[in-house]
Design an enzyme around this catalytic site. Structure first.
Site, mmCIF file in Angstrom:
data_model
loop_
_atom_site.group_PDB
_atom_site.id
_atom_site.type_symbol
_atom_site.label_atom_id
_atom_site.label_comp_id
_atom_site.label_asym_id
_atom_site.label_seq_id
_atom_site.Cartn_x
_atom_site.Cartn_y
_atom_site.Cartn_z
ATOM 1 N N VAL A 130 -32.511 -46.903 1.424
ATOM 2 C CA VAL A 130 -33.635 -45.784 1.458
ATOM 3 C C VAL A 130 -34.940 -46.502 1.619
ATOM 4 O O VAL A 130 -35.893 -45.916 2.108
ATOM 5 C CB VAL A 130 -33.533 -45.164 0.133
ATOM 6 C CG1 VAL A 130 -34.816 -44.214 0.065
ATOM 7 C CG2 VAL A 130 -32.334 -44.449 0.067
ATOM 8 N N GLU A 131 -35.162 -47.724 1.095
ATOM 9 C CA GLU A 131 -36.302 -48.616 1.291
ATOM 10 C C GLU A 131 -36.890 -48.551 2.711
ATOM 11 O O GLU A 131 -38.050 -48.666 2.875
ATOM 12 C CB GLU A 131 -36.203 -50.080 0.953
ATOM 13 C CG GLU A 131 -37.337 -50.795 0.395
ATOM 14 C CD GLU A 131 -36.881 -52.248 0.106
ATOM 15 O OE1 GLU A 131 -35.987 -52.509 -0.163
ATOM 16 O OE2 GLU A 131 -37.821 -52.883 0.387
ATOM 17 N N ARG A 180 -28.926 -45.454 4.636
ATOM 18 C CA ARG A 180 -28.160 -46.094 3.435
ATOM 19 C C ARG A 180 -29.252 -47.029 2.758
ATOM 20 O O ARG A 180 -29.026 -47.079 1.510
ATOM 21 C CB ARG A 180 -27.196 -46.954 4.537
ATOM 22 C CG ARG A 180 -26.215 -47.637 3.722
ATOM 23 C CD ARG A 180 -25.275 -48.317 4.754
ATOM 24 N NE ARG A 180 -25.779 -49.288 5.669
ATOM 25 C CZ ARG A 180 -25.209 -49.965 6.340
ATOM 26 N NH1 ARG A 180 -23.830 -49.900 6.630
ATOM 27 N NH2 ARG A 180 -25.797 -50.910 7.198
ATOM 28 N N TYR A 192 -23.817 -42.920 23.204
ATOM 29 C CA TYR A 192 -22.921 -42.254 24.215
ATOM 30 C C TYR A 192 -21.899 -42.848 24.778
ATOM 31 O O TYR A 192 -20.942 -42.604 25.582
ATOM 32 C CB TYR A 192 -23.920 -42.007 25.547
ATOM 33 C CG TYR A 192 -24.545 -43.190 26.169
ATOM 34 C CD1 TYR A 192 -25.852 -43.516 25.802
ATOM 35 C CD2 TYR A 192 -23.916 -43.988 27.094
ATOM 36 C CE1 TYR A 192 -26.383 -44.641 26.275
ATOM 37 C CE2 TYR A 192 -24.606 -44.969 27.731
ATOM 38 C CZ TYR A 192 -25.836 -45.414 27.197
ATOM 39 O OH TYR A 192 -26.343 -46.622 27.841
ATOM 40 N N LYS A 240 -38.814 -55.817 22.317
ATOM 41 C CA LYS A 240 -39.557 -54.424 22.420
ATOM 42 C C LYS A 240 -40.809 -54.549 21.534
ATOM 43 O O LYS A 240 -42.029 -53.823 21.592
ATOM 44 C CB LYS A 240 -38.873 -53.368 22.144
ATOM 45 C CG LYS A 240 -37.900 -52.772 23.083
ATOM 46 C CD LYS A 240 -37.334 -51.755 22.660
ATOM 47 C CE LYS A 240 -36.169 -51.030 23.744
ATOM 48 N NZ LYS A 240 -35.755 -49.852 23.354
ATOM 49 N N THR A 294 -36.180 -54.401 26.950
ATOM 50 C CA THR A 294 -35.230 -54.045 26.014
ATOM 51 C C THR A 294 -34.824 -55.091 25.118
ATOM 52 O O THR A 294 -35.654 -56.177 24.985
ATOM 53 C CB THR A 294 -34.019 -53.572 26.970
ATOM 54 O OG1 THR A 294 -33.086 -52.977 25.979
ATOM 55 C CG2 THR A 294 -33.490 -54.835 27.704
HETATM 56 P P1 ATR Z 1 -32.087 -49.792 16.233
HETATM 57 O O1 ATR Z 1 -33.349 -50.582 16.124
HETATM 58 O O2 ATR Z 1 -31.552 -49.729 17.725
HETATM 59 O O3 ATR Z 1 -32.303 -48.335 15.558
HETATM 60 P P2 ATR Z 1 -31.061 -51.016 13.818
HETATM 61 O O4 ATR Z 1 -32.495 -51.367 13.353
HETATM 62 O O5 ATR Z 1 -29.743 -51.876 13.827
HETATM 63 O O6 ATR Z 1 -31.019 -50.449 15.487
HETATM 64 O O7 ATR Z 1 -30.724 -49.476 12.923
HETATM 65 C C1 ATR Z 1 -29.478 -49.408 12.789
HETATM 66 C C2 ATR Z 1 -29.362 -48.329 11.679
HETATM 67 O O8 ATR Z 1 -27.958 -47.758 11.704
HETATM 68 C C3 ATR Z 1 -30.108 -48.622 10.525
HETATM 69 O O9 ATR Z 1 -30.593 -47.575 9.813
HETATM 70 C C4 ATR Z 1 -28.705 -48.723 9.610
HETATM 71 O O10 ATR Z 1 -28.585 -48.704 8.291
HETATM 72 P P3 ATR Z 1 -29.399 -49.732 7.270
HETATM 73 O O11 ATR Z 1 -30.624 -49.540 7.521
HETATM 74 O O12 ATR Z 1 -29.058 -49.240 5.767
HETATM 75 O O13 ATR Z 1 -28.792 -50.998 7.624
HETATM 76 C C5 ATR Z 1 -27.690 -47.888 10.145
HETATM 77 N N1 ATR Z 1 -26.176 -47.971 9.994
HETATM 78 C C6 ATR Z 1 -25.518 -48.834 10.861
HETATM 79 N N2 ATR Z 1 -24.175 -49.050 10.225
HETATM 80 C C7 ATR Z 1 -24.342 -48.009 9.167
HETATM 81 C C8 ATR Z 1 -23.215 -47.325 8.439
HETATM 82 N N3 ATR Z 1 -21.894 -47.976 8.468
HETATM 83 N N4 ATR Z 1 -23.515 -46.446 7.464
HETATM 84 C C9 ATR Z 1 -24.868 -45.925 7.568
HETATM 85 N N5 ATR Z 1 -25.805 -46.384 8.371
HETATM 86 C C10 ATR Z 1 -25.560 -47.544 9.122
#
Ligand code: ATR
Length: 295
Positions: free
Chosen positions: A162-163, A160, A231, A75, A71
């Site tokens: 897009v890249e 959020r 969850y 990973k 985890t």
């Molecule tokens: P994991 O690897 O577990 O999927 P992560 O890499 O931290 O976790 O990704 C979290 C996702 O939640 C990202 O896509 C993040 O968007 P950004 O890439 O723009 O940061 C999204 N996310 C977190 N908080 C957000 C918010 N308030 N509004 C929109 N998207 C959010």
């Protein structure tokens, strides 16, 4: 004096490596599946520091550990220490399950298998359908790869930033023949209809959190099925809004259970039928909620 004979000389050893691991549900999950399936194994949590995965696995191999779950934050790092990697895990670029092979461990990704099993058990078909993935982190990539290998007709990756969605799109396009779109939340509302929406963002996570990345809940009228990988809370705002619009919504607990079942299947070379998987999920759901949420 009471005799404790749960484990003996023939007990096989498994565990989860990560940091932190003390809140992990996997020990309860795996030891429950083992009991149900009558397999003599023990599964324990192990805290492993970043940068120490290789050494930890060398030691574990010498001790004869048969398998692990992996985890956060290991990973991706774990991949360089593997003897072999399953093609699906390679596509995702992340591994959450290790199985002992000659001279080391082979890596798999059962997060994707867990999501696939969840849709399968819920009777949701992905082939030739339109799938929306919210987010562009590791979980989003696993969801997008799942949709691609199940041959969805189109996949929208909404983020959020897009890249980051563009990066997932590029990696999918190497092998996926369907259409992939990388868009922002403003463009989400232009999608005319979709068959399944998977939320992988952490924005609505945490007890009492009422935030949803889908601000206009009427959008859910265009989507009949929603999975939120979160969850906590048990019913996220996305799920509440979706249900209000008549959309079926499930949380990420099923995925958690099914990824564990998929790891167990790999370790023991067995297949657990959908009915047994559902029974395991329902028992653990009751245990987890302990009477909360009206369950
Ligand atoms: P994991 O690897 O577990 O999927 P992560 O890499 O931290 O976790 O990704 C979290 C996702 O939640 C990202 O896509 C993040 O968007 P950004 O890439 O723009 O940061 C999204 N996310 C977190 N908080 C957000 C918010 N308030 N509004 C929109 N998207 C959010």
């Amino acid at each position: 004096m009471e005799i404790n004979d749960i484990y003996n000389g023939k007990t096989r050893a498994y565990g989860i490596i990560g940091n932190p691991v003390e809140h992990s549900f996997s020990p309860v999950l795996q030891n429950t599946i083992a009991k149900k399936m009558g397999i003599n194994m023990a599964y324990l949590p192990f805290t492993v520091e970043k940068g120490s995965v290789k050494k930890a696995l060398e030691g574990a191999y010498l001790l004869g550990f048969d398998g692990f779950n992996v985890t956060v934050p290991h990973k991706v790092e774990v991949i360089e220490s593997l003897k072999d990697i399953d093609p699906l895990a390679e596509k995702i670029g992340a591994v959450n399950t290790l199985k002992k092979v000659e001279n080391g461990y082979k890596g798999y990704n059962t997060d994707i298998l867990g999501l696939g099993k969840c849709l399968d058990i819920e009777g949701v078909e992905i082939k030739d359908k339109t799938v929306i993935v919210l987010g562009a982190g590791g979980a989003a990539k696993a969801a997008a790869v799942m949709a691609a290998v199940k041959e969805a007709a189109e996949i929208y990756i909404v983020n959020r930033t897009v890249e980051k969605a563009e990066n997932i799109k590029k990696s999918l396009e190497k092998y996926y023949k369907g259409k992939v779109y990388a868009i922002g939340y403003d463009a989400l509302y232009n999608i005319e209809k979709a068959d399944c929406l998977i939320n992988t963002t952490s924005a609505g996570m945490g007890d009492g959190n009422t935030y949803s990345v889908v601000e206009d809940k009427t959008f859910f009228k265009k989507v009949p099925f929603v999975v939120d990988i979160v969850y906590v809370p048990w019913e996220t705002q996305i799920m509440k809004d979706a249900s209000e619009m008549g959309t079926r919504a499930v949380n990420g607990f099923a995925m958690l259970i099914y990824q564990g079942i998929a790891s167990f299947e790999i370790w023991h070379d067995i297949s657990i039928d959908n009915e047994t998987a559902k029974e395991i999920k329902e028992s653990l759901e009751k245990y987890y909620n302990g009477g909360k949420n009206g369950r």
